[in-house]
Design a protein around this motif. Sequence first.
Motif, PDB file in Angstrom:
ATOM      1  N   THR A 109       0.809  -1.171   0.080  1.00  0.00           N
ATOM      2  CA  THR A 109      -0.012  -0.098  -0.212  1.00  0.00           C
ATOM      3  C   THR A 109       0.954   1.370  -0.193  1.00  0.00           C
ATOM      4  O   THR A 109       0.449   2.127   0.016  1.00  0.00           O
ATOM      5  CB  THR A 109      -0.672   0.092   1.134  1.00  0.00           C
ATOM      6  N   ASN A 110       2.106   0.975   0.286  1.00  0.00           N
ATOM      7  CA  ASN A 110       3.120   2.249   0.429  1.00  0.00           C
ATOM      8  C   ASN A 110       3.785   2.537  -1.131  1.00  0.00           C
ATOM      9  O   ASN A 110       4.651   3.444  -1.156  1.00  0.00           O
ATOM     10  CB  ASN A 110       4.075   2.062   1.341  1.00  0.00           C
ATOM     11  N   TYR A 111       3.461   1.450  -1.979  1.00  0.00           N
ATOM     12  CA  TYR A 111       3.835   1.620  -3.294  1.00  0.00           C
ATOM     13  C   TYR A 111       2.900   1.737  -4.487  1.00  0.00           C
ATOM     14  O   TYR A 111       3.201   2.470  -5.603  1.00  0.00           O
ATOM     15  CB  TYR A 111       4.905   0.414  -3.487  1.00  0.00           C
ATOM     16  N   GLU A 112       2.005   1.175  -4.478  1.00  0.00           N
ATOM     17  CA  GLU A 112       0.722   1.324  -5.293  1.00  0.00           C
ATOM     18  C   GLU A 112      -0.298   2.251  -4.722  1.00  0.00           C
ATOM     19  O   GLU A 112      -0.402   2.483  -3.577  1.00  0.00           O
ATOM     20  CB  GLU A 112       0.117  -0.224  -5.676  1.00  0.00           C
TER      21      GLU A 112
ATOM     22  N   THR B  81       5.671  -3.443 -16.247  1.00  0.00           N
ATOM     23  CA  THR B  81       5.950  -2.838 -14.668  1.00  0.00           C
ATOM     24  C   THR B  81       7.107  -1.679 -14.774  1.00  0.00           C
ATOM     25  O   THR B  81       7.094  -0.562 -14.106  1.00  0.00           O
ATOM     26  CB  THR B  81       6.358  -3.694 -13.750  1.00  0.00           C
ATOM     27  N   SER B  82       8.286  -2.097 -15.497  1.00  0.00           N
ATOM     28  CA  SER B  82       9.430  -1.179 -15.785  1.00  0.00           C
ATOM     29  C   SER B  82       8.894   0.266 -16.584  1.00  0.00           C
ATOM     30  O   SER B  82       9.558   1.153 -16.461  1.00  0.00           O
ATOM     31  CB  SER B  82      10.255  -1.755 -16.748  1.00  0.00           C
ATOM     32  N   LYS B  83       7.711   0.171 -17.197  1.00  0.00           N
ATOM     33  CA  LYS B  83       7.060   1.327 -17.915  1.00  0.00           C
ATOM     34  C   LYS B  83       6.216   1.970 -16.991  1.00  0.00           C
ATOM     35  O   LYS B  83       5.553   3.081 -17.316  1.00  0.00           O
ATOM     36  CB  LYS B  83       6.353   0.942 -19.125  1.00  0.00           C
ATOM     37  N   GLY B  84       5.962   1.503 -15.758  1.00  0.00           N
ATOM     38  CA  GLY B  84       5.243   2.238 -14.807  1.00  0.00           C
ATOM     39  C   GLY B  84       3.845   1.808 -14.651  1.00  0.00           C
ATOM     40  O   GLY B  84       2.867   2.403 -14.086  1.00  0.00           O
ATOM     41  N   GLU B  85       3.427   0.616 -15.093  1.00  0.00           N
ATOM     42  CA  GLU B  85       2.249   0.076 -15.161  1.00  0.00           C
ATOM     43  C   GLU B  85       1.963  -0.255 -13.492  1.00  0.00           C
ATOM     44  O   GLU B  85       2.776  -0.798 -12.936  1.00  0.00           O
ATOM     45  CB  GLU B  85       2.160  -0.983 -16.133  1.00  0.00           C
ATOM     46  N   SER B  86       0.803  -0.094 -13.286  1.00  0.00           N
ATOM     47  CA  SER B  86       0.495  -0.594 -11.895  1.00  0.00           C
ATOM     48  C   SER B  86       0.001  -1.926 -11.778  1.00  0.00           C
ATOM     49  O   SER B  86      -0.073  -2.463 -12.880  1.00  0.00           O
ATOM     50  CB  SER B  86      -1.053   0.293 -11.419  1.00  0.00           C
ATOM     51  N   LEU B  87       0.029  -2.456 -10.532  1.00  0.00           N
ATOM     52  CA  LEU B  87      -0.216  -3.884 -10.487  1.00  0.00           C
ATOM     53  C   LEU B  87      -1.634  -4.233 -10.835  1.00  0.00           C
ATOM     54  O   LEU B  87      -1.878  -5.312 -11.481  1.00  0.00           O
ATOM     55  CB  LEU B  87      -0.202  -4.337  -8.996  1.00  0.00           C
ATOM     56  N   ALA B  88      -2.530  -3.058 -10.670  1.00  0.00           N
ATOM     57  CA  ALA B  88      -3.947  -3.441 -10.906  1.00  0.00           C
ATOM     58  C   ALA B  88      -4.236  -3.784 -12.353  1.00  0.00           C
ATOM     59  O   ALA B  88      -4.843  -4.621 -12.738  1.00  0.00           O
ATOM     60  CB  ALA B  88      -4.671  -2.331 -10.457  1.00  0.00           C
TER      61      ALA B  88
END
Lengths: 140, 308
Positions: A109-112, B81-88
């Motif tokens: 939660t501190n990163y996303e 992810t390396s391009k800044g994509e969120s986990l969601a």
Amino acid sequence: MINVSKIKKGIVLDHINEGQGYKLFSQLKLDEIEDVVVLLRNIPSRKMGKKDLIKIETDLLLDFTVLGLIDPDITVNIIENGEMVRKIKLQLPEKVTDIMKCKNPRCITNYEKVRHVEFTLSDPQKREYRCEYCDSPTSL
Amino acid sequence: MNKTKHLIEPKDFTVEELDDIFRLADDIIAAPMKYLEVCKGRLLASLFYEPSTRTRFSFEAAMLRLGGQVIGFDDPSASSTSKGESLADTIMTVSCYADIAVLRHPREGTAKLASKFSPDMPIINAGDGGHQHPTQTLTDLLTIRHYKNKFTDHVIGVCGDLKFGRTIHSLVKAMSRYKNVRFIFISPEELKMPQYILDELDSASYTQTNNLEMVIDQLDILYMSRVQRERFVSEEEYLRLKDYYVLDNTKLQKAKNDMIIMHPLPRVNEISVEVDDDPRAVYFQQAKFGMFVRMALIMKLLNLEVER
């Protein structure tokens, strides 16, 4: 002794532990409201030695969940027509969202960007909550 | 309609659901040929945000042995992810392609977060930082079940890094659900079991010591663990503690004949290689059980069945 006149309509937060008034003032974001607010510090108290007190002349109600979380022992007096009409007993909320932030530096939660992280009361004495994601204990 | 089930932490499954998985795993071990095509046409996404050869191979081998196929990455720098994509966003995209996903991530709570964005695709937590690693727990339980035939009435010695060892925390929690299980926690002072784990146990169900030799004769199961370099801030502290316990044949002389020695692997120095030949050492078989239990888990989460 400084005298502060009675308020007509609003909320008086009494029995705030000495020195905690300013913290509470900030956490409730009272600097952002346009109503009259008075913070009194270091008032002599028979029960507490010294206490802080906040008076707010307002039509609005506060978020009592936040207040309960900060200090469940505070007395909340609701004032109407210059008289105290109701006392609200605060409680530590069982679940809290949008108020706390997880203090575990390894928590996702501190990163996303995570909305509405829920914290569940785990130790009422320490006022400790657990993060729904990493289970780490966190307090306000 | 079935609600999509995820495995984020061991307690996501009841004891009965776990038994069901273990029975299925037993059948897979007994007759693997029956399961060769059960996942035909299904795709597993293997999303490894930190390196873990062992766990990744185990999952991928499990899916391939069920006749399914695997897509994924094991280096986040090669992903969006390396391009800044969120986990969601990653999870929502992957769920357009895959039927089930395995997720390993260095941050704690990641698998749970991913599950919130995956209403149709089951997510399996393959380790989220120092938090949970439930399939290792399933592996450990299946191993215990195989060699001991039951989960009740055991004295379990847990030795090594009890502070940072997430597999140990999960195993202790899982085994504490069974009757008459007693733990002996063996660790140096600096790596003791965290209080919050102890708080969840019946205080009569465990004892703590720093002396392995003193207690080894009482144990039915000895679970050894590695002192994990990656969890230490100070290299000096790591070097001081890493060889605190080394299990060798001399120490094993006092142990029961039917005690089993387990280890989640990889091993560093904590079990001398001479112990590998001891019939009580089951840690390499444990890795094999890990694959079988993951096969059963994939089938369970995808609601697939084969006539047994």
